[in-house]
Design an enzyme around this catalytic site. Structure first.
Site, mmCIF file in Angstrom:
data_model
loop_
_atom_site.group_PDB
_atom_site.id
_atom_site.type_symbol
_atom_site.label_atom_id
_atom_site.label_comp_id
_atom_site.label_asym_id
_atom_site.label_seq_id
_atom_site.Cartn_x
_atom_site.Cartn_y
_atom_site.Cartn_z
ATOM 1 N N GLU A 63 0.882 -1.171 0.000
ATOM 2 C CA GLU A 63 0.000 0.000 0.000
ATOM 3 C C GLU A 63 0.918 1.218 0.000
ATOM 4 O O GLU A 63 1.781 1.343 0.877
ATOM 5 C CB GLU A 63 -0.904 -0.004 1.231
ATOM 6 C CG GLU A 63 -1.853 -1.208 1.282
ATOM 7 C CD GLU A 63 -2.751 -1.349 0.062
ATOM 8 O OE1 GLU A 63 -3.090 -0.324 -0.560
ATOM 9 O OE2 GLU A 63 -3.087 -2.492 -0.297
ATOM 10 N N CYS B 3 -1.830 8.764 4.681
ATOM 11 C CA CYS B 3 -1.789 8.460 3.249
ATOM 12 C C CYS B 3 -3.080 8.928 2.587
ATOM 13 O O CYS B 3 -3.114 9.217 1.403
ATOM 14 C CB CYS B 3 -1.595 6.971 3.035
ATOM 15 S SG CYS B 3 -2.634 6.024 4.139
#
Ligand code: NAD
Length: 542
Positions: A293, A327
């Site tokens: 990720e 993020c």
């Protein structure tokens, strides 16, 4: 094997404590914060049963008070990384053979330890070492980590329960074997929960792991290892190795027993590792699982029908909580011209009211960015915006690193939708706004979709259902986590499985069955009760 079809406890999200003035948890966290702040932690490598002090150390400094030292961590050399791999491989057989309910119990206990006796310690370590406010620490290191552990146990159970069909004379069974070899977990600085999840998710499925935490998360990394040890994770199942990221990574991915990588961090680092794995493909015993990720350039798109107060609040929370270092943080925004004056007024007013400082002062909403490299990068972009004609800083724009790495929450308004800060992930408290003509809504949706290499999170704010529907359609591939009438941050395990595609990762959805399946090598077993005794078929008869 267990003599019974055991159920696992229903997983529910860990309740979030408020830390409001007068609450018992506030007094308790303040006490623990002070204790950890005044101590000097000694963070070893965890290899098998050993806590290895190499003597080669680096200091741990709070980003909001970088001259203060709260501990040191020991760095591994190549031979110690190899020792960690060997320790993992040695622990593998017993761990893989342990009945699944025993594995489950270990990680359910870990969750309860975090929820209870370790809550203050893991939160305070995150507040000090990563400069998270108490609320940001609570929703990450306490709640989300408990959720990952409990929900993953539940998902493991559900995966094991899902069995193939059987017909007359045969019984088909599916078993989930751990991968052959070891899993290498690399974690980022910004979520203690991710640090705990990346090595433990494969371990829950019966794998062994070598874990490399971020240099900027060492204080809470140690607490995670303490919890795992106390919960009864056997020696060698999760080994923690600190130090030079490239050397550690090369040593792991060059090993023939490397079975998979569980990575979260920036896009370029992941691409580099993927390339190294590709170059080694002939050396492995199996095809390694690659799960990563990575970065994001997350957006909030506001339609002309949106309530300006809702938009301003979503922008502020989405962009500035944890200093924009999620993020999923909102870092580019597209606002309809008709509502912009009101959104702007409220956003500027609220941003000016933000209190920033030490995380030890619970009145603060923001604190420092993670390290000097990040501070310097943000300073460069903000100064550039001050000079550029197509950009205007409408609030913020100042910074000071004399005591901590403090960057003011900053909003840039640009006339160029492809302006650099609309495209590049900055990972700090900088939001760029592009104001579009209300009648160019659909055109602007395509712009949102095409502007960045990433596809992590995004949101549409609109009270017009047709507009929300159109946005949901046009923006389908622009975000793996898409929000309607909310900010683009704050996903919760079990409710919004998290992850993005394009440059944002392999989209294996942390804290979900999809992720756990990557750590399983299923074996289908067919048993025939009355096997054939003649090779012929009816069509062969005369
Ligand atoms: P980073 O890429 O700098 O570091 C991540 C990890 O990789 C750290 O452990 C680091 O030591 C290691 N690393 C760094 N260089 C390496 C190299 N050359 N080889 C091998 N390993 C290396 O990221 P960060 O600053 O810790 O975290 C921020 C980044 O993570 C942002 O890009 C953010 O978007 C991303 N992130 C993504 C998600 C998600 O779910 N998509 C979640 C959190 C963070």
């Amino acid at each position: 094997m267990g003599k019974g079809f055991f159920n696992t406890p229903t997983a529910v999200n860990e309740p979030i404590k408020s830390y409001a003035p007068g609450s018992p948890e506030r007094a308790s966290i303040q006490k623990t914060y002070k204790e950890l702040y005044d101590q000097h932690a000694n963070i070893p490598l965890y290899i098998g049963s050993e806590e290895v002090e190499t003597g080669n150390t680096l200091p741990v400094n709070p980003p909001h008070d970088h001259q203060h030292e709260v501990g040191k961590y020991h760095l591994a050399n190549e031979s110690q990384v190899k020792d960690a791999i060997q320790a993992a491989l040695k622990a593998k057989k017993d761990w893989a053979e342990l009945p699944w309910e025993q594995r489950a119990a270990v990680f359910l206990k870990a969750a309860d330890l975090i929820s209870g006796p370790y809550r203050d310690k893991i939160n305070a370590a995150t507040m000090i070492g990563q400069s998270k406010t108490v609320h940001q620490a609570e929703i990450d290191s306490a709640c989300e980590l408990c959720d990952f552990l409990r929900f993953n146990v539940r998902y493991m159970h559900e995966i094991y329960q899902e069995q193939p069909a059987s017909v007359d004379n045969e019984w088909n069974r599916m078993e989930h074997r751990p991968l052959e070899g070891f899993v290498y977990a690399i974690t980022p600085f910004n979520f203690t929960a991710i640090a705990g999840n990346l090595p433990s998710a494969p371990a829950i499925m019966g794998n062994v792991a070598v874990w490399k935490p971020s240099d900027s998360q060492m204080l809470s990394a140690q607490v995670i290892m303490e919890v795992f040890k106390e919960a009864g994770v056997p020696d060698g199942v999760i080994n923690m190795i600190n130090g030079d990221p490239e050397m550690i990574t090369d040593t792991c991915v060059n090993h023939p027993d490397f079975a998979g990588i569980h990575f979260t961090g920036s896009t370029n680092v992941f691409k580099g590792i993927w390339q190294k794995i590709g170059n080694n493909i002939h050396n492995y015993k199996s095809y390694p699982r690659i799960v990563g990720e990575t970065g994001g350039k997350d957006y909030i798109m506001a339609h002309g029908s949106a309530d300006p107060q809702v938009v301003a609040t979503a922008l502020l929370r989405g962009a500035f909580e944890y200093q924009g270092q999620k993020c999923s943080a909102a870092s580019r925004s597209y606002i309809a011209k008709s509502i912009w004056p009101e959104v702007k007024e409220r956003l500027v007013k609220d941003t000016k009211s933000i209190k920033m400082g030490s995380t030890g002062d619970l009145e603060n909403f923001m604190s420092a960015v993670i390290h000097e490299r990040s501070f310097d990068k943000l300073e460069k972009y903000i100064n550039q915006a001050k000079d550029d004609k197509e950009a205007e800083i409408i609030v913020g724009g100042n910074f000071d690193k004399s005591k901590g790495y403090f960057v003011e929450p900053t909003v840039i308004e640009t006339t160029n939708p492809k302006y650099e800060t609309m495209v590049t992930e900055l990972f700090g408290p900088v939001l760029t706004v592009y104001v579009y003509d209300d009648d160019k809504f659909e055109e602007t949706l395509h712009l949102v979709d095409e502007t960045s290499e990433y596809g992590l999170t995004g949101s549409i704010i609109s009270t017009d259902r047709n507009a929300a529907s159109l946005a949901t359609k046009v923006l389908q591939n622009s975000a793996g986590n898409f929000y309607i009438n909310d900010k683009c941050t704050g996903s919760v395990v079990g409710r919004q499985p998290f992850g993005g595609a394009r440059g944002s990762g392999t989209n294996d959805k942390a804290g979900s069955k999809f992720n756990l399946l990557r750590w399983s090598s299923p074996r289908a077993i067919k048993e025939t009760f009355v096997p054939a005794t003649d090779y012929g078929y009816p069509h062969m008869e005369k």
